[in-house]
Scaffold this motif. Structure first.
Motif, mmCIF file in Angstrom:
data_model
loop_
_atom_site.group_PDB
_atom_site.id
_atom_site.type_symbol
_atom_site.label_atom_id
_atom_site.label_comp_id
_atom_site.label_asym_id
_atom_site.label_seq_id
_atom_site.Cartn_x
_atom_site.Cartn_y
_atom_site.Cartn_z
ATOM 1 N N HIS A 95 0.826 -1.210 0.000
ATOM 2 C CA HIS A 95 0.000 0.000 0.000
ATOM 3 C C HIS A 95 0.860 1.259 0.000
ATOM 4 C CE1 HIS A 95 -3.038 -2.957 1.212
ATOM 5 N NE2 HIS A 95 -3.908 -2.111 0.718
ATOM 6 N N GLY A 96 2.154 1.076 -0.259
ATOM 7 C CA GLY A 96 3.017 2.231 -0.441
ATOM 8 C C GLY A 96 3.653 2.781 0.802
ATOM 9 N N THR A 97 3.619 2.057 1.917
ATOM 10 C CA THR A 97 4.131 2.588 3.178
ATOM 11 C C THR A 97 5.480 1.972 3.545
ATOM 12 O OG1 THR A 97 1.903 3.012 4.009
ATOM 13 C CG2 THR A 97 3.666 2.880 5.639
ATOM 14 N N ILE A 98 6.421 2.850 3.835
ATOM 15 C CA ILE A 98 7.747 2.471 4.306
ATOM 16 C C ILE A 98 7.949 3.124 5.668
ATOM 17 C CG2 ILE A 98 10.220 2.524 3.837
ATOM 18 C CD1 ILE A 98 8.592 1.055 1.685
ATOM 19 N N THR A 99 8.420 2.364 6.637
ATOM 20 C CA THR A 99 8.762 2.955 7.930
ATOM 21 C C THR A 99 10.222 3.381 7.891
ATOM 22 O OG1 THR A 99 7.164 1.596 9.115
ATOM 23 C CG2 THR A 99 8.935 2.561 10.414
ATOM 24 N N ALA A 100 10.443 4.673 8.087
ATOM 25 C CA ALA A 100 11.802 5.215 8.088
ATOM 26 C C ALA A 100 12.248 5.471 9.516
ATOM 27 C CB ALA A 100 11.843 6.516 7.289
ATOM 28 N N VAL A 101 13.490 5.090 9.816
ATOM 29 C CA VAL A 101 14.060 5.347 11.136
ATOM 30 C C VAL A 101 15.302 6.204 10.931
ATOM 31 C CG1 VAL A 101 14.932 4.363 13.271
ATOM 32 C CG2 VAL A 101 13.220 3.112 11.931
ATOM 33 N N SER A 102 15.193 7.474 11.281
ATOM 34 C CA SER A 102 16.265 8.435 11.038
ATOM 35 C C SER A 102 16.746 9.003 12.370
ATOM 36 C CB SER A 102 15.756 9.567 10.132
ATOM 37 O OG SER A 102 16.778 10.498 9.853
ATOM 38 N N ALA A 103 17.950 8.631 12.762
ATOM 39 C CA ALA A 103 18.535 9.078 14.035
ATOM 40 C C ALA A 103 17.600 8.780 15.201
ATOM 41 C CB ALA A 103 18.868 10.569 13.976
ATOM 42 N N GLY A 104 16.927 7.651 15.110
ATOM 43 C CA GLY A 104 16.022 7.228 16.170
ATOM 44 C C GLY A 104 14.596 7.701 16.017
ATOM 45 N N THR A 105 14.348 8.630 15.130
ATOM 46 C CA THR A 105 12.989 9.124 14.898
ATOM 47 C C THR A 105 12.293 8.240 13.878
ATOM 48 O OG1 THR A 105 13.553 11.420 15.418
ATOM 49 C CG2 THR A 105 11.627 11.062 14.024
ATOM 50 N N VAL A 106 11.104 7.754 14.230
ATOM 51 C CA VAL A 106 10.351 6.836 13.375
ATOM 52 C C VAL A 106 9.258 7.603 12.650
ATOM 53 C CG1 VAL A 106 8.941 4.747 13.323
ATOM 54 C CG2 VAL A 106 10.816 4.946 14.974
ATOM 55 N N VAL A 107 9.204 7.435 11.341
ATOM 56 C CA VAL A 107 8.229 8.139 10.503
ATOM 57 C C VAL A 107 7.652 7.168 9.488
ATOM 58 C CG1 VAL A 107 7.874 10.029 8.860
ATOM 59 C CG2 VAL A 107 9.490 10.312 10.763
ATOM 60 N N GLU A 108 6.336 7.232 9.302
ATOM 61 C CA GLU A 108 5.688 6.450 8.241
ATOM 62 C C GLU A 108 5.707 7.276 6.954
ATOM 63 O OE1 GLU A 108 4.211 3.201 8.616
ATOM 64 O OE2 GLU A 108 5.459 3.358 10.403
ATOM 65 N N VAL A 109 6.331 6.725 5.927
ATOM 66 C CA VAL A 109 6.425 7.417 4.635
ATOM 67 C C VAL A 109 5.550 6.660 3.640
ATOM 68 C CG1 VAL A 109 7.944 8.185 2.781
ATOM 69 C CG2 VAL A 109 8.777 8.150 5.161
ATOM 70 N N THR A 110 4.584 7.346 3.041
ATOM 71 C CA THR A 110 3.646 6.680 2.141
ATOM 72 C C THR A 110 3.569 7.407 0.810
ATOM 73 O OG1 THR A 110 2.324 5.934 4.015
ATOM 74 C CG2 THR A 110 1.272 5.865 1.862
ATOM 75 N N THR A 111 3.649 6.634 -0.245
ATOM 76 C CA THR A 111 3.522 7.183 -1.596
ATOM 77 C C THR A 111 2.094 7.658 -1.832
ATOM 78 O OG1 THR A 111 5.229 5.665 -2.387
ATOM 79 C CG2 THR A 111 3.772 6.634 -4.053
ATOM 80 N N LEU A 112 1.940 8.772 -2.547
ATOM 81 C CA LEU A 112 0.608 9.274 -2.893
ATOM 82 C C LEU A 112 -0.186 8.170 -3.595
ATOM 83 C CD1 LEU A 112 1.413 12.850 -4.264
ATOM 84 C CD2 LEU A 112 0.963 12.134 -1.916
ATOM 85 N N ARG A 113 -1.470 8.069 -3.236
ATOM 86 C CA ARG A 113 -2.289 6.962 -3.747
ATOM 87 C C ARG A 113 -3.660 7.460 -4.206
ATOM 88 N NH1 ARG A 113 -2.032 3.391 1.655
ATOM 89 N NH2 ARG A 113 -2.535 5.457 2.464
#
Length: 393
Positions: free
Chosen positions: A76-94
């Motif tokens: 569904h286009g979602t990647i979980t990014a972990v950047s310097a300990g910060t967690v962000v859900e990154v999702t492609t426009l759908r």
């Protein structure tokens, strides 16, 4: 309008993540709850970023920037990014290709408005530029947010047909953010309440338990009962006065709202086992639901907490309208004596030890959980009586 400054926007690694996703070229924007809650001056827990990049490109960009990428929902286009300990859900426009009320088949797009149009409520379709803070609003979300109005994007019936869970989400968001309910949304949810029967009970339970702890839970649940929203899946939910009394008791005691306890207030005691099973609650939550109406006994609050555990004791006391002050800063102690101590006093190993321990424990509880010295005195008294009875038999 510009997104106000907020502490979450300075979390470690967030700027690096936005840069990796091409925020400076307009390819990534904050979206959803983080934007909504910042505008309402509420704390932000989760951060979501929408991007024009495909999931494969997102992963490549993150890896190139040394940012961990986890394909948690890549279909569904979602990647979980972990950047310097910060967690962000990154999702492609759908955009939605096909929906059946439970699942959606999506296609990726680079159209921001198309992505916003598939979301549920206008207040959840607000986007913000990570660099400038510029806000993007295609459906009047800002106006609805400031007016405390939860409103479906477009036709409410169509939004509900796409995902039936939006019926419960409408009421949950209204309980959290709303003032007067949106009439069109309320009517659509009422008309389509039977659609809830198509949902998994786990999804219903998750949404219901979140609703029950929202600040406006009592009036909103009352409205849902009045409109027959629960009837298709949880007809047992009816006792709104008990929920109101419980909510008042929780607030008076300085306790946070508890979803399982509130669910117990809403249903008859003899329905607890069936409701817990139907909602597929955890074993611990089912136990609480079933035990909540078992009464408080006559030994007192602390004795009850010792025998059934503090959580179930609080449930029972609050639902019975009994005071809970004694439990607020107290944990049940352990009986400071064991079977070995009784054997050393001359009690024969076996059933007599268990019998003696029960008698000692009963007296220990009745005296208010005295210290080890007093407990030893109780043990001496009990074992002496048992030994006398044995020698005289």
């Amino acid at each position: 309008m510009i997104l106000p400054a907020a502490s979450w926007r300075t979390r470690p690694g967030l700027d690096a993540l936005a840069a990796a996703l091409g925020a400076s070229e307009g390819a990534a924007r904050y979206v959803g709850g983080a934007v909504r809650d910042t505008l309402l001056e509420l704390p932000v827990a989760d951060i979501d970023i929408a991007t024009r990049h495909t999931p494969a490109e997102v992963i490549a960009r993150l890896k190139a920037a040394g940012i961990k990428a986890i394909p948690t929902g890549i279909a569904h286009g979602t990647i979980t990014a972990v950047s310097a300990g910060t967690v962000v859900e990154v999702t492609t426009l759908r955009r939605d290709v096909m929906t059946d009320g439970r699942h959606a088949q999506v296609a990726f797009t680079d159209d921001w408005e198309a992505d916003a149009a598939r979301r549920d409520f206008t207040m959840n379709a607000l986007y913000a530029d990570p660099i400038t803070g510029e806000l993007f609003d295609w459906f009047g979300g800002l106006q609805d947010l400031h007016g405390r109005r939860v409103r479906f994007i477009g036709d409410p019936y169509r939004r509900i047909a796409e995902d039936h869970l939006r019926i419960l989400r409408f009421f949950r968001f209204h309980a959290r953010f709303g003032d007067a309910p949106d009439a069109a949304g309320l009517d659509a949810c009422t008309d389509r309440a039977n659609d809830l029967m198509a949902l998994s009970r786990e999804r219903i339970a998750a949404e219901l338990l979140k609703l029950l702890v929202a600040k406006g839970a009592v009036p909103v649940v009352s409205l849902m009962v009045e409109r027959g929203i629960f009837r298709p899946v949880l007809p047992e939910i009816a006792d709104v006065p008990a929920l109101a009394a419980l909510a008042e008791a929780e607030a008076s005691a300085g306790l946070p709202p508890d979803a399982i306890r509130r669910l117990a207030a809403l249903i008859p005691a003899d329905s607890a086992e069936a409701v817990g099973a139907r909602l597929r609650l955890s074993n611990a939550d089912r136990k609480r639901l079933i035990a909540a109406h078992d009464g408080v006994g006559t030994e007192g609050a602390r004795a009850l907490a010792y025998r059934v555990g503090p959580v179930i004791a609080l449930d029972r006391l609050l639902l019975a309208g009994a005071p809970v002050d004694e439990l607020l800063h107290w944990s049940p102690p352990r009986l400071p004596i064991g079977g070995g101590d009784l054997v050393a006093r001359g009690i024969a190993r076996g059933p007599e030890v268990a019998r003696a321990l029960r008698e000692i424990e009963t007296r220990w509880i009745a005296e208010g959980f005295p210290n080890a010295m007093r407990t030893a005195e109780i043990a001496d008294l009990v074992t002496g009586q048992l030994l006398d009875a044995t020698s005289n038999s």
